[in-house]
Design a protein around this motif. Sequence first.
Motif, PDB file in Angstrom:
ATOM      1  N   SER A   1       0.830  -1.208   0.000  1.00  0.00           N
ATOM      2  CA  SER A   1       0.000   0.000   0.000  1.00  0.00           C
ATOM      3  C   SER A   1       0.864   1.258   0.000  1.00  0.00           C
ATOM      4  O   SER A   1       0.627   2.200  -0.766  1.00  0.00           O
ATOM      5  N   PHE A   2       1.875   1.260   0.869  1.00  0.00           N
ATOM      6  CA  PHE A   2       2.757   2.424   0.965  1.00  0.00           C
ATOM      7  C   PHE A   2       3.494   2.647  -0.348  1.00  0.00           C
ATOM      8  O   PHE A   2       3.548   3.779  -0.863  1.00  0.00           O
ATOM      9  N   PHE A   3       4.041   1.589  -0.909  1.00  0.00           N
ATOM     10  CA  PHE A   3       4.822   1.706  -2.144  1.00  0.00           C
ATOM     11  C   PHE A   3       3.951   2.173  -3.308  1.00  0.00           C
ATOM     12  O   PHE A   3       4.325   3.076  -4.068  1.00  0.00           O
ATOM     13  N   ALA A   4       2.777   1.547  -3.471  1.00  0.00           N
ATOM     14  CA  ALA A   4       1.888   1.904  -4.573  1.00  0.00           C
ATOM     15  C   ALA A   4       1.436   3.357  -4.467  1.00  0.00           C
ATOM     16  O   ALA A   4       1.387   4.085  -5.466  1.00  0.00           O
ATOM     17  N   ALA A   5       1.123   3.795  -3.251  1.00  0.00           N
ATOM     18  CA  ALA A   5       0.668   5.174  -3.062  1.00  0.00           C
ATOM     19  C   ALA A   5       1.802   6.170  -3.276  1.00  0.00           C
ATOM     20  O   ALA A   5       1.587   7.268  -3.797  1.00  0.00           O
ATOM     21  N   CYS A   6       3.018   5.794  -2.883  1.00  0.00           N
ATOM     22  CA  CYS A   6       4.173   6.668  -3.125  1.00  0.00           C
ATOM     23  C   CYS A   6       4.384   6.881  -4.624  1.00  0.00           C
ATOM     24  O   CYS A   6       4.602   8.019  -5.073  1.00  0.00           O
ATOM     25  N   ILE A   7       4.329   5.799  -5.382  1.00  0.00           N
ATOM     26  CA  ILE A   7       4.501   5.901  -6.837  1.00  0.00           C
ATOM     27  C   ILE A   7       3.384   6.737  -7.440  1.00  0.00           C
ATOM     28  O   ILE A   7       3.625   7.638  -8.265  1.00  0.00           O
ATOM     29  N   GLY A   8       2.154   6.476  -7.038  1.00  0.00           N
ATOM     30  CA  GLY A   8       1.028   7.249  -7.544  1.00  0.00           C
ATOM     31  C   GLY A   8       1.127   8.715  -7.168  1.00  0.00           C
ATOM     32  O   GLY A   8       0.850   9.606  -7.977  1.00  0.00           O
ATOM     33  N   GLY A   9       1.525   8.987  -5.930  1.00  0.00           N
ATOM     34  CA  GLY A   9       1.672  10.368  -5.488  1.00  0.00           C
ATOM     35  C   GLY A   9       2.729  11.116  -6.277  1.00  0.00           C
ATOM     36  O   GLY A   9       2.551  12.277  -6.655  1.00  0.00           O
ATOM     37  N   TRP A  10       3.852  10.423  -6.543  1.00  0.00           N
ATOM     38  CA  TRP A  10       4.938  11.042  -7.318  1.00  0.00           C
ATOM     39  C   TRP A  10       4.491  11.344  -8.740  1.00  0.00           C
ATOM     40  O   TRP A  10       4.713  12.439  -9.263  1.00  0.00           O
ATOM     41  N   LEU A  11       3.852  10.376  -9.376  1.00  0.00           N
ATOM     42  CA  LEU A  11       3.479  10.523 -10.784  1.00  0.00           C
ATOM     43  C   LEU A  11       2.314  11.488 -10.995  1.00  0.00           C
ATOM     44  O   LEU A  11       2.312  12.272 -11.946  1.00  0.00           O
ATOM     45  N   VAL A  12       1.324  11.427 -10.123  1.00  0.00           N
ATOM     46  CA  VAL A  12       0.088  12.179 -10.344  1.00  0.00           C
ATOM     47  C   VAL A  12       0.081  13.515  -9.618  1.00  0.00           C
ATOM     48  O   VAL A  12      -0.333  14.539 -10.174  1.00  0.00           O
ATOM     49  N   PHE A  13       0.533  13.531  -8.371  1.00  0.00           N
ATOM     50  CA  PHE A  13       0.434  14.748  -7.561  1.00  0.00           C
ATOM     51  C   PHE A  13       1.784  15.428  -7.349  1.00  0.00           C
ATOM     52  O   PHE A  13       1.907  16.317  -6.518  1.00  0.00           O
ATOM     53  N   GLY A  14       2.792  15.016  -8.110  1.00  0.00           N
ATOM     54  CA  GLY A  14       4.126  15.577  -7.914  1.00  0.00           C
ATOM     55  C   GLY A  14       4.293  17.002  -8.403  1.00  0.00           C
ATOM     56  O   GLY A  14       5.221  17.693  -7.982  1.00  0.00           O
ATOM     57  N   GLU A  15       3.441  17.456  -9.299  1.00  0.00           N
ATOM     58  CA  GLU A  15       3.545  18.827  -9.796  1.00  0.00           C
ATOM     59  C   GLU A  15       3.026  19.808  -8.745  1.00  0.00           C
ATOM     60  O   GLU A  15       1.931  19.648  -8.210  1.00  0.00           O
ATOM     61  N   ASN A  16       3.808  20.836  -8.461  1.00  0.00           N
ATOM     62  CA  ASN A  16       3.437  21.820  -7.443  1.00  0.00           C
ATOM     63  C   ASN A  16       2.497  22.867  -8.051  1.00  0.00           C
ATOM     64  O   ASN A  16       2.941  23.859  -8.614  1.00  0.00           O
ATOM     65  N   ASN A  17       1.202  22.620  -7.955  1.00  0.00           N
ATOM     66  CA  ASN A  17       0.204  23.569  -8.431  1.00  0.00           C
ATOM     67  C   ASN A  17      -0.870  23.740  -7.369  1.00  0.00           C
ATOM     68  O   ASN A  17      -0.907  22.980  -6.383  1.00  0.00           O
ATOM     69  N   PRO A  18      -1.745  24.739  -7.491  1.00  0.00           N
ATOM     70  CA  PRO A  18      -2.721  25.008  -6.424  1.00  0.00           C
ATOM     71  C   PRO A  18      -3.613  23.828  -6.068  1.00  0.00           C
ATOM     72  O   PRO A  18      -3.893  23.595  -4.886  1.00  0.00           O
ATOM     73  N   ILE A  19      -4.075  23.074  -7.059  1.00  0.00           N
ATOM     74  CA  ILE A  19      -4.965  21.947  -6.785  1.00  0.00           C
ATOM     75  C   ILE A  19      -4.238  20.864  -5.996  1.00  0.00           C
ATOM     76  O   ILE A  19      -4.708  20.406  -4.949  1.00  0.00           O
ATOM     77  N   ASN A  20      -3.065  20.459  -6.493  1.00  0.00           N
ATOM     78  CA  ASN A  20      -2.293  19.425  -5.795  1.00  0.00           C
ATOM     79  C   ASN A  20      -1.869  19.883  -4.412  1.00  0.00           C
ATOM     80  O   ASN A  20      -1.861  19.091  -3.459  1.00  0.00           O
ATOM     81  N   SER A  21      -1.512  21.140  -4.289  1.00  0.00           N
ATOM     82  CA  SER A  21      -1.090  21.676  -2.995  1.00  0.00           C
ATOM     83  C   SER A  21      -2.211  21.581  -1.970  1.00  0.00           C
ATOM     84  O   SER A  21      -1.999  21.169  -0.821  1.00  0.00           O
ATOM     85  N   GLN A  22      -3.425  21.932  -2.371  1.00  0.00           N
ATOM     86  CA  GLN A  22      -4.565  21.847  -1.456  1.00  0.00           C
ATOM     87  C   GLN A  22      -4.830  20.412  -1.034  1.00  0.00           C
ATOM     88  O   GLN A  22      -5.110  20.136   0.137  1.00  0.00           O
ATOM     89  N   ILE A  23      -4.751  19.494  -1.976  1.00  0.00           N
ATOM     90  CA  ILE A  23      -5.003  18.086  -1.663  1.00  0.00           C
ATOM     91  C   ILE A  23      -3.953  17.546  -0.691  1.00  0.00           C
ATOM     92  O   ILE A  23      -4.284  16.849   0.280  1.00  0.00           O
ATOM     93  N   ILE A  24      -2.690  17.878  -0.935  1.00  0.00           N
ATOM     94  CA  ILE A  24      -1.617  17.391  -0.068  1.00  0.00           C
ATOM     95  C   ILE A  24      -1.759  17.959   1.338  1.00  0.00           C
ATOM     96  O   ILE A  24      -1.585  17.249   2.343  1.00  0.00           O
ATOM     97  N   MET A  25      -2.098  19.248   1.443  1.00  0.00           N
ATOM     98  CA  MET A  25      -2.278  19.840   2.770  1.00  0.00           C
ATOM     99  C   MET A  25      -3.470  19.229   3.492  1.00  0.00           C
ATOM    100  O   MET A  25      -3.438  19.016   4.715  1.00  0.00           O
ATOM    101  N   TYR A  26      -4.538  18.957   2.754  1.00  0.00           N
ATOM    102  CA  TYR A  26      -5.712  18.294   3.337  1.00  0.00           C
ATOM    103  C   TYR A  26      -5.322  16.940   3.923  1.00  0.00           C
ATOM    104  O   TYR A  26      -5.679  16.592   5.047  1.00  0.00           O
ATOM    105  N   LEU A  27      -4.547  16.172   3.141  1.00  0.00           N
ATOM    106  CA  LEU A  27      -4.124  14.853   3.600  1.00  0.00           C
ATOM    107  C   LEU A  27      -3.142  14.947   4.764  1.00  0.00           C
ATOM    108  O   LEU A  27      -3.196  14.141   5.706  1.00  0.00           O
ATOM    109  N   LEU A  28      -2.245  15.918   4.704  1.00  0.00           N
ATOM    110  CA  LEU A  28      -1.221  16.040   5.740  1.00  0.00           C
ATOM    111  C   LEU A  28      -1.836  16.243   7.115  1.00  0.00           C
ATOM    112  O   LEU A  28      -1.418  15.616   8.100  1.00  0.00           O
TER     113      LEU A  28
END
Length: 212
Positions: A104-131
């Motif tokens: 689970s950790f590995f798959a989510a890390c890969i997905g997070g890097w590929l999909v949410f790795g770009e620093n933009n407003p949408i991704n930033s909000q999602i990452i902060m929500y999760l954090l």
Amino acid sequence: MAGGDALRALLRAANALLQQRRYRAALAVLKGFRNGAVYGAKIRAPHALVMTFLFKSGSLREKLKSIAQATYTHSRNLAYFVFTYKGLMALQSQLQGKKIPFHSFFAACIGGWLVFGENNPINSQIIMYLLSRILFGLSRLAVEKGYVPQPKQDPFPLVAALVWGTVLWLFEYHRQTLQPSLQSSMTYLYDDSNVWHDISDFLIYNKRTDSK
């Protein structure tokens, strides 16, 4: 009539395919993509609508375009992430013959890097929500596992005090460190409430739009 019979036959074939156990993992990946797209749109559309009309300037067309773009981006990214995560989970389970926590950790890390790795407003909000939820989750887990003693009193009031104290200190003295939508919200609440000219922009409007 023939067209109706063909449609019913197609539906029966599709339903039969969905019941095939050997295709279950692949079908789960596809439904995950569908659910990610739908959930992303449901979450982002109302948020973008409110934030755009409250804080953004521009024509109605520009605002609607901004809402549509934000909704599409959130929906697409979440769909891609769920697809990637579930696909990698299925692949790892197939290769090792069983499911283990690291998958689970590995798959989510890969997905997070590929999909949410770009620093933009949408991704930033999602990452902060999760954090924020991760911090709460890890705190509870630490207590459950015995790494941290069970608090004698509810720690939430202290957490609330520290969170609000810290965020308002940052807003007042290091505003540029905060995320833009949070800056806009706090400017509306704490700065704009210091300015008025008459009853119109004291009670009815936040800011006057005329040149009085």
